[in-house]
Design an enzyme around this catalytic site. Structure first.
Site, PDB file in Angstrom:
ATOM      1  N   ASP A  96     -11.231  11.525  -0.154  1.00 17.45           N
ATOM      2  CA  ASP A  96     -12.567  11.604  -0.748  1.00 17.45           C
ATOM      3  C   ASP A  96     -13.342  12.732  -0.071  1.00 17.45           C
ATOM      4  OD1 ASP A  96     -13.099   8.755   1.258  1.00 17.45           O
ATOM      5  OD2 ASP A  96     -14.159  10.638   1.584  1.00 17.45           O
ATOM      6  N   HIS A 111      -4.215  14.755   4.330  1.00 18.03           N
ATOM      7  CA  HIS A 111      -3.506  14.216   3.168  1.00 18.03           C
ATOM      8  C   HIS A 111      -4.016  14.802   1.860  1.00 18.03           C
ATOM      9  CE1 HIS A 111      -2.206  10.373   5.558  1.00 18.03           C
ATOM     10  NE2 HIS A 111      -1.514  11.435   5.879  1.00 18.03           N
ATOM     11  N   ASN A 204     -12.529  -0.243  14.598  1.00 16.15           N
ATOM     12  CA  ASN A 204     -11.894  -0.759  13.384  1.00 16.15           C
ATOM     13  C   ASN A 204     -12.365  -2.185  13.114  1.00 16.15           C
ATOM     14  OD1 ASN A 204      -9.971   0.371  11.452  1.00 16.15           O
ATOM     15  ND2 ASN A 204      -8.736  -1.432  11.929  1.00 16.15           N
TER      16      ASN A 204
HETATM   17  C1  BV8 Z   1       5.594  12.943   6.524  1.00 15.91           C
HETATM   18  C2  BV8 Z   1      -2.173  10.063  -0.152  1.00 15.91           C
HETATM   19  C3  BV8 Z   1       7.101  14.431   7.346  1.00 15.91           C
HETATM   20  C4  BV8 Z   1      -3.585  10.289  -0.325  1.00 15.91           C
HETATM   21  C5  BV8 Z   1      -1.073   8.888   1.585  1.00 15.91           C
HETATM   22  C6  BV8 Z   1       7.602   8.551  11.329  1.00 15.91           C
HETATM   23  C7  BV8 Z   1       7.215   9.895  11.486  1.00 15.91           C
HETATM   24  C8  BV8 Z   1       6.904  10.674  10.382  1.00 15.91           C
HETATM   25  C9  BV8 Z   1       6.956  10.123   9.092  1.00 15.91           C
HETATM   26  C10 BV8 Z   1       7.326   8.802   8.932  1.00 15.91           C
HETATM   27  C11 BV8 Z   1       7.646   8.023  10.039  1.00 15.91           C
HETATM   28  N1  BV8 Z   1       7.976   6.791   9.581  1.00 15.91           N
HETATM   29  C12 BV8 Z   1       7.854   6.767   8.227  1.00 15.91           C
HETATM   30  C13 BV8 Z   1       7.480   7.977   7.798  1.00 15.91           C
HETATM   31  C14 BV8 Z   1       7.275   8.346   6.411  1.00 15.91           C
HETATM   32  C15 BV8 Z   1       5.877   8.083   5.884  1.00 15.91           C
HETATM   33  C16 BV8 Z   1       5.224   6.853   6.444  1.00 15.91           C
HETATM   34  O1  BV8 Z   1       4.423   6.922   7.355  1.00 15.91           O
HETATM   35  N2  BV8 Z   1       5.552   5.707   5.877  1.00 15.91           N
HETATM   36  C17 BV8 Z   1       4.928   4.470   6.317  1.00 15.91           C
HETATM   37  C18 BV8 Z   1       4.631   3.577   5.113  1.00 15.91           C
HETATM   38  C19 BV8 Z   1       5.860   3.795   7.328  1.00 15.91           C
HETATM   39  N3  BV8 Z   1       5.009   9.223   6.138  1.00 15.91           N
HETATM   40  C20 BV8 Z   1       5.029  10.256   5.281  1.00 15.91           C
HETATM   41  O2  BV8 Z   1       5.774  10.318   4.327  1.00 15.91           O
HETATM   42  C21 BV8 Z   1       4.067  11.401   5.564  1.00 15.91           C
HETATM   43  N4  BV8 Z   1       4.804  12.628   5.526  1.00 15.91           N
HETATM   44  O3  BV8 Z   1       5.740  12.260   7.504  1.00 15.91           O
HETATM   45  O4  BV8 Z   1       6.221  14.097   6.320  1.00 15.91           O
HETATM   46  C22 BV8 Z   1       7.971  15.413   6.811  1.00 15.91           C
HETATM   47  C23 BV8 Z   1       8.772  16.058   7.720  1.00 15.91           C
HETATM   48  C24 BV8 Z   1       9.606  17.010   7.245  1.00 15.91           C
HETATM   49  C25 BV8 Z   1       9.655  17.289   5.878  1.00 15.91           C
HETATM   50  C26 BV8 Z   1       8.849  16.633   4.988  1.00 15.91           C
HETATM   51  C27 BV8 Z   1       7.995  15.682   5.446  1.00 15.91           C
HETATM   52  C28 BV8 Z   1       2.990  11.525   4.484  1.00 15.91           C
HETATM   53  C29 BV8 Z   1       1.997  10.403   4.630  1.00 15.91           C
HETATM   54  C30 BV8 Z   1       0.839  10.599   3.656  1.00 15.91           C
HETATM   55  C31 BV8 Z   1       1.045   9.749   2.463  1.00 15.91           C
HETATM   56  N5  BV8 Z   1      -0.153   9.803   1.612  1.00 15.91           N
HETATM   57  N6  BV8 Z   1      -2.013   8.916   0.676  1.00 15.91           N
HETATM   58  C32 BV8 Z   1      -4.148   9.275  -1.242  1.00 15.91           C
HETATM   59  O5  BV8 Z   1      -3.611   9.059  -2.352  1.00 15.91           O
HETATM   60  O6  BV8 Z   1      -5.174   8.713  -0.859  1.00 15.91           O
HETATM   61  S1  BV8 Z   1      -1.045   7.599   2.686  1.00 15.91           S
HETATM   62  C33 BV8 Z   1      -2.396   6.613   2.543  1.00 15.91           C
HETATM   63  O7  BV8 Z   1      -2.360   5.767   3.703  1.00 15.91           O
HETATM   64  C34 BV8 Z   1      -3.731   7.280   2.611  1.00 15.91           C
HETATM   65  O8  BV8 Z   1      -3.701   8.656   2.893  1.00 15.91           O
HETATM   66  C35 BV8 Z   1      -4.418   6.556   3.764  1.00 15.91           C
HETATM   67  O9  BV8 Z   1      -5.366   7.309   4.349  1.00 15.91           O
HETATM   68  C36 BV8 Z   1      -3.253   6.309   4.615  1.00 15.91           C
HETATM   69  C37 BV8 Z   1      -3.427   5.382   5.769  1.00 15.91           C
HETATM   70  O10 BV8 Z   1      -4.100   4.251   5.318  1.00 15.91           O
HETATM   71  P1  BV8 Z   1      -5.496   3.902   6.031  1.00 15.91           P
HETATM   72  O11 BV8 Z   1      -6.423   5.037   5.837  1.00 15.91           O
HETATM   73  O12 BV8 Z   1      -5.238   3.457   7.421  1.00 15.91           O
HETATM   74  O13 BV8 Z   1      -6.015   2.730   5.131  1.00 15.91           O
HETATM   75  P2  BV8 Z   1      -5.602   1.188   5.229  1.00 15.91           P
HETATM   76  O14 BV8 Z   1      -6.114   0.501   4.021  1.00 15.91           O
HETATM   77  O15 BV8 Z   1      -4.149   1.077   5.580  1.00 15.91           O
HETATM   78  O16 BV8 Z   1      -6.410   0.671   6.507  1.00 15.91           O
HETATM   79  C38 BV8 Z   1      -7.829   0.654   6.473  1.00 15.91           C
HETATM   80  C39 BV8 Z   1      -8.287   0.111   7.819  1.00 15.91           C
HETATM   81  O17 BV8 Z   1      -9.704   0.144   7.846  1.00 15.91           O
HETATM   82  C40 BV8 Z   1      -7.858  -1.331   8.045  1.00 15.91           C
HETATM   83  O18 BV8 Z   1      -7.336  -1.462   9.350  1.00 15.91           O
HETATM   84  C41 BV8 Z   1      -9.179  -2.112   7.921  1.00 15.91           C
HETATM   85  O19 BV8 Z   1      -9.218  -3.217   8.805  1.00 15.91           O
HETATM   86  C42 BV8 Z   1     -10.187  -1.088   8.321  1.00 15.91           C
HETATM   87  N7  BV8 Z   1     -11.511  -1.267   7.728  1.00 15.91           N
HETATM   88  C43 BV8 Z   1     -11.809  -1.733   6.490  1.00 15.91           C
HETATM   89  N8  BV8 Z   1     -13.143  -1.722   6.318  1.00 15.91           N
HETATM   90  C44 BV8 Z   1     -13.699  -1.226   7.460  1.00 15.91           C
HETATM   91  C45 BV8 Z   1     -12.650  -0.929   8.363  1.00 15.91           C
HETATM   92  N9  BV8 Z   1     -12.861  -0.437   9.599  1.00 15.91           N
HETATM   93  C46 BV8 Z   1     -14.152  -0.223   9.956  1.00 15.91           C
HETATM   94  N10 BV8 Z   1     -15.209  -0.479   9.147  1.00 15.91           N
HETATM   95  C47 BV8 Z   1     -15.024  -0.974   7.908  1.00 15.91           C
HETATM   96  N11 BV8 Z   1     -16.095  -1.227   7.125  1.00 15.91           N
END
Ligand code: BV8
Length: 244
Positions: A96, A111, A204
């Site tokens: 955003d 991202h 958080n």
């Molecule tokens: C890559 C697109 C490498 C945008 C998203 C180890 C190392 C490297 C990679 C990996 C690895 N293990 C696995 C991987 C692969 C993968 C990955 O991580 N998989 C996960 C599921 C295990 N990673 C990737 O593929 C990444 N690329 O590593 O490339 C590479 C190397 C060589 C060649 C090629 C590639 C790419 C990752 C990006 C994916 N795109 N989104 C969009 O559409 O929006 S991910 C998506 O999740 C969003 O971007 C988001 O930002 C992100 C993380 O989520 P959060 O922001 O944390 O949101 P979530 O809901 O989970 O949590 C919210 C938190 O806020 C909660 O804790 C909640 O309690 C809290 N909260 C809520 N309200 C409040 C609050 N806190 C405070 N106040 C409040 N009011």
């Protein structure tokens, strides 16, 4: 946490920082993301398989941007950006535009951004407002049907990794705000910062998956805790004006 001798700060934000502005987080209680499974809308494979679904998912989120505003957490981070005399990099996982609308400048969208498009025909990236859809034409080469959201999907390399790594190696303080610590490489930044000697703070709503890596965790709403933290760190800058 003693911030007297902090010079360089890295802040990482996730969906939780935008939650109080009314934008959905990714791993909400129902495990769906705006009604979709992540694997159905957030990978290059999903886009090849069903471009219409992926475009509709991002078009709906882009349209919603016009109905929300930055909250007090975004505003506090923009104040830090304006007043912090030392180094600062705000890395956001969010796509955003609330940080920039609040006024943050030293900002990096690792991202990608809802307000940008990418033409797979000519490779150009550009600003994009309004719906994109499957038949969008590239403003650069004019080709239709080759434009995708400029978003980093799973399996794709995040943006700015070199700049982020440099900033993490140089920082004395790493602060993670509103992220579950579920997605890499962002979830690994705290380890890099610690390894390079930085203090680490997490703000958080609940302990994240990486909570044990942080020197300090403050549980609560970003809208309340982030302004408090920014006041604290700016106060220390004013009371101990070391050259930053
Ligand atoms: C890559 C697109 C490498 C945008 C998203 C180890 C190392 C490297 C990679 C990996 C690895 N293990 C696995 C991987 C692969 C993968 C990955 O991580 N998989 C996960 C599921 C295990 N990673 C990737 O593929 C990444 N690329 O590593 O490339 C590479 C190397 C060589 C060649 C090629 C590639 C790419 C990752 C990006 C994916 N795109 N989104 C969009 O559409 O929006 S991910 C998506 O999740 C969003 O971007 C988001 O930002 C992100 C993380 O989520 P959060 O922001 O944390 O949101 P979530 O809901 O989970 O949590 C919210 C938190 O806020 C909660 O804790 C909640 O309690 C809290 N909260 C809520 N309200 C409040 C609050 N806190 C405070 N106040 C409040 N009011």
């Amino acid at each position: 946490m003693n911030t007297e001798d902090v010079r360089n700060i890295v802040v990482l934000t996730g969906a939780g920082v935008s939650a109080e502005s009314g934008l959905a987080t990714f791993r909400g209680p129902d495990g769906l993301w705006e009604g979709h499974r992540v694997e159905d809308v957030c990978t290059p494979h999903a886009f090849r398989r069903d471009p219409a679904l992926v475009h509709s998912f991002y078009d709906a989120r882009r349209a919603k941007l016009g109905t929300v505003a930055p909250n007090t957490a975004h505003e506090a981070l923009a104040r830090l950006d304006a007043e912090w005399p030392g180094g600062l990099l705000l890395v956001t996982q969010n796509v955003d535009d609330l940080h920039e609308r609040a006024g943050s400048r030293r900002l990096l969208h690792m991202h990608g951004e809802l307000t940008r498009g990418w033409c797979l025909g000519c490779g150009q990236r550009f600003g994009w407002a309004g719906p994109m859809g499957e038949d969008a034409s590239c403003p650069s080469c004019g080709k239709a049907g080759r434009v995708r959201p400029d978003i980093v999907w799973f399996g794709e390399m995040p943006y700015g990794m070199e700049k982020i790594d440099e900033a993490l190696q140089r920082c004395d303080l790493f602060v993670s705000i509103g992220t579950s610590g579920a997605v890499y490489p962002a979830a690994g930044f705290v380890q890099t910062a610690r390894y390079c000697g930085a203090s680490t703070l997490e703000i958080n709503l609940e302990p994240s998956l990486g909570s044990t890596m942080f020197n300090e965790t403050r549980i609560g709403r970003a809208g309340e805790l982030v302004p408090e933290w920014v006041d604290e760190v700016l106060q220390s800058a004013h009371s101990s004006p070391i050259s930053r």
